[in-house]
Motif scaffolding. Structure first.
Motif, mmCIF file in Angstrom:
data_model
loop_
_atom_site.group_PDB
_atom_site.id
_atom_site.type_symbol
_atom_site.label_atom_id
_atom_site.label_comp_id
_atom_site.label_asym_id
_atom_site.label_seq_id
_atom_site.Cartn_x
_atom_site.Cartn_y
_atom_site.Cartn_z
ATOM 1 N N ILE A 1 0.835 -1.201 0.000
ATOM 2 C CA ILE A 1 0.000 0.000 0.000
ATOM 3 C C ILE A 1 0.871 1.252 0.000
ATOM 4 C CG2 ILE A 1 -1.568 1.354 1.446
ATOM 5 C CD1 ILE A 1 -2.927 -1.268 2.205
ATOM 6 N N SER A 2 1.951 1.208 0.752
ATOM 7 C CA SER A 2 2.872 2.343 0.780
ATOM 8 C C SER A 2 3.462 2.593 -0.601
ATOM 9 C CB SER A 2 3.988 2.079 1.796
ATOM 10 O OG SER A 2 4.920 3.138 1.817
ATOM 11 N N ASP A 3 3.884 1.525 -1.285
ATOM 12 C CA ASP A 3 4.400 1.662 -2.650
ATOM 13 C C ASP A 3 3.344 2.272 -3.565
ATOM 14 O OD1 ASP A 3 6.851 0.586 -2.007
ATOM 15 O OD2 ASP A 3 6.432 -1.405 -2.823
ATOM 16 N N PHE A 4 2.123 1.784 -3.444
ATOM 17 C CA PHE A 4 1.019 2.273 -4.280
ATOM 18 C C PHE A 4 0.783 3.759 -4.038
ATOM 19 C CE2 PHE A 4 -3.523 3.057 -5.000
ATOM 20 C CZ PHE A 4 -3.690 2.560 -6.292
ATOM 21 N N ASP A 5 0.800 4.186 -2.784
ATOM 22 C CA ASP A 5 0.559 5.598 -2.460
ATOM 23 C C ASP A 5 1.694 6.495 -2.945
ATOM 24 O OD1 ASP A 5 -1.911 5.218 -1.370
ATOM 25 O OD2 ASP A 5 -1.269 5.308 0.718
ATOM 26 N N ILE A 6 2.923 6.015 -2.860
ATOM 27 C CA ILE A 6 4.051 6.800 -3.371
ATOM 28 C C ILE A 6 3.929 6.960 -4.875
ATOM 29 C CG2 ILE A 6 6.559 6.771 -3.740
ATOM 30 C CD1 ILE A 6 6.790 5.403 -0.970
ATOM 31 N N LYS A 7 3.532 5.888 -5.545
ATOM 32 C CA LYS A 7 3.427 5.904 -7.000
ATOM 33 C C LYS A 7 2.253 6.754 -7.484
ATOM 34 C CE LYS A 7 4.593 4.295 -11.126
ATOM 35 N NZ LYS A 7 5.882 4.619 -11.747
#
Length: 613
Positions: free
Chosen positions: A456-462
């Motif tokens: 989820i963190s990766d998704f939000d950064i992207k």
């Protein structure tokens, strides 16, 4: 920090100045226009480093010509390496270092740059344009490539001047889903965004354009940190201290945005170790539950900063709402843009550069929704049929929060729940929601190499950090000629955060654990013993009270009919659900207000605007 423009189209100087005048707020100190063969470059400068006119742009270095928006924070170190290779310099600017680095390393120079940037170099020997955008899309870059010509700019309205552009209905559809127009699209069909962490080459002879990605997140979790928590804390502290230090290099007054939360307080604390008499700035709302200025003041008093509190009421808000599209150019639905603009407007009276705490929540698992999704995830071990049945029972409650829970547990999987609940993807009002962008990113959310919170963190950064946060801060700060710098968005910080075990960031409900422990060595922990609050306007209340008439006038049935791709009747129901207190629909109402005003403004403009499917 500036505004840039370039074109192979034979516009005269008057037209180019008109295009630069459209974004004069991005760089009020100097406007330069230069022609090189079939290419014209233009630049609005906000002077930050090397204030001398020798660093004005467009800038020439040997056979290279450049226009550049942003800052390369580690340019002094790069310059030393280049000087050892016998490259010579006549300024003390980072602009010149970009050119020399390009000659020395080619496209690989981008991996050496630590900064925020959008630039284009005209290499006269190669007869080629080379341009790039920073890793997280902090600086904007728009371009049009059609009929054998190439035109680029900091904002899309520059390109729209003296061109017949079509409003892209697909982009409107994406806006209604995401709250912004995601890259590589723009609101105009003929204009694209260069994606973050990409560079391009454009061959002038053949008109061939090629884009290439030069950096990405470690989705495979190949570079896991293997040390202890104390070792991680020590290593992160070193990286953060340097990230703050290099962002404090400026030849103009500098300050810090201080909300009173973990991230901005940590940046302020580290800044006070670098220079004396740090100026800090926070915003104050009169509405209960929205004001954290007292906490910011406590932090400022402990750190001994020169603190400024900016008061905001709905009259301030309405003024910026009415001028919102002048600065944002495209529909943009994050309502916290308004307080960000207010903060920037008043901060600019004192400083030209301000450090912020952006990216702390995404990189170190700080949002409320991470804790919520962690707790809810356990329910998804139950069969879908059972969850749907339970959701049907809970949905009978008249309370909108219960209805949200019912909708959530009935979702097919937790990844889709996350996007639906926290991506503001309420799309029942959209006739044919286009989820292509979301589907293209599902590999990030379903990546088997990482646990749920890391995915989820990766998704939000992207997505959220790139498309929302960075767009918001860039437009809001540059609207008032203020440069905003975020040490927590240093790529070394992001990469390190992505390498850490989840427990170092989120441990038994303790969010941003490692950042807090670094901060509490500098500021008493009891100041932060309170629930986390977001940086937002009290629109939920205002839309039902002071701004109700404004909302109903602007979102009349006729204005709603002018918005392509929506169910007017369902949209009216959503508005009424908010006005009656049945649901909190202010994000959807704000999204509609911004879009409706943008469409009205552009239909009234001199350019011919038509809608394309």
């Amino acid at each position: 920090m500036c505004g840039i423009y370039g074109s192979t189209i034979s516009y005269n100087d008057e037209t180019v100045r008109e295009k630069m005048g459209r974004i004069s707020f991005r760089g009020p100190d100097y406007t330069g226009i230069k022609r090189y063969d079939k290419v014209v470059f233009a630049h609005n400068r906000l002077a930050i480093i090397d204030l001398d006119t020798r660093s004005n742009q467009p800038f020439t270095y040997l056979h290279l010509h450049i226009v550049f928006n942003g800052e390369i924070y580690n340019y002094k170190d790069i310059r030393k390496d280049l000087e050892r290779q016998n490259y010579q310099f006549r300024t003390s600017s980072d602009t010149e270092v970009i050119c020399a680095a390009y000659l020395a390393y080619g496209a690989d120079c981008l991996t050496r740059f630590n900064g925020m940037f959008a630039f284009v170099i005209y290499d006269t020997l190669k007869n080629e344009l080379f341009g790039a955008r920073d890793r997280f899309g902090k600086k904007p870059f728009y371009y049009a490539h059609d009929h054998g010509d190439f035109e680029f700019a900091s904002q899309p309205s520059q390109i729209s001047i003296h061109r017949d552009l079509n409003v892209d209905e697909k982009a409107i559809n994406q806006y209604l889903i995401w709250g912004y127009v995601p890259e590589p699209q723009s609101i105009f069909a003929e204009v694209k965004q260069l994606p973050a962490a990409h560079y391009f080459t454009y061959q002038l002879a053949s008109s061939k354009l090629k884009t290439t990605e030069y950096w990405t997140l470690d989705y495979g979790w190949k570079n896991k940190f293997a040390g202890s928590y104390d070792e991680a804390k020590e290593a992160l502290e070193v990286i953060l201290a340097d990230a703050v230090k290099i962002r404090m290099n400026a030849d103009v007054p500098l300050g810090v945005f201080l909300s009173g939360g973990i991230d901005s307080s940590l940046i302020a604390a580290m800044a006070t170790k670098e220079i004396d008499h740090v100026k800090t700035f926070s915003i104050k709302f009169n509405e209960k539950g929205f004001d954290e200025s007292a906490y910011a003041k406590q932090v400022a008093q402990h750190l001994g900063t020169d603190h400024h509190t900016i008061e905001c009421n709905y009259n301030d808000g309405i003024e910026l709402i009415e001028n919102f599209n002048q600065y944002y150019d495209e529909p943009f639905a994050d309502s916290s843009a308004i307080p960000t603009m207010l903060l920037a407007k008043h901060t600019r009276k004192h400083v030209t550069v301000a450090l912020s705490g952006d990216a702390g929540d995404e990189a170190f698992l700080g949002y409320h929704r991470y804790k919520w999704i962690k707790q809810v995830n356990n329910l998804f071990y139950a069969p879908h049929t059972i969850r749907k049945a339970i959701g049907g029972i809970i949905n009978q409650s008249p309370k909108y929060k219960h209805k949200l829970i019912a909708m959530g547990i009935a979702m097919e999987d937790v990844e889709n729940l996350y996007v639906k609940m926290f991506g503001n993807m309420e799309n029942s009002w959209v006739k044919q929601p286009d989820l292509a962008k979301y589907n293209s990113l599902m590999h990030v959310l379903t990546n088997p190499s990482k646990p749920l919170l890391e995915r989820i963190s990766d998704f939000d950064i992207k997505t959220y950090l790139n498309g929302d946060i960075n767009t918001k801060v860039d437009r809001a700060s540059m609207a008032f000629s203020l440069e905003s710098r975020s040490p927590l968005m240093d790529y070394r910080v992001i990469e390190f955060s992505r390498s850490l075990p989840t427990s170092y960031k989120y441990n038994s409900g303790n969010q941003k654990r490692i950042l807090k422990d670094i901060l509490f060595d500098r500021v008493p922990a009891q100041i932060f013993d309170r629930p986390k609050a977001g940086f937002t306007m009290p629109f939920q209340n205002w839309f039902r009270a002071e701004l109700k008439e404004y909302v109903m006038d602007n979102l009349s049935e006729q204005n709603l009919k002018n918005i392509p791709g929506i169910h007017v009747k369902r949209t009216q129901e959503i508005i009424q659900e908010h006005m009656t207190g049945k649901w909190n629909r202010y994000p959807q109402i704000w999204k509609l207000l911004v879009l409706s005003q943008w469409l009205i403004k552009n239909k009234k403009s001199e350019q011919k605007v038509s809608l394309v499917a």
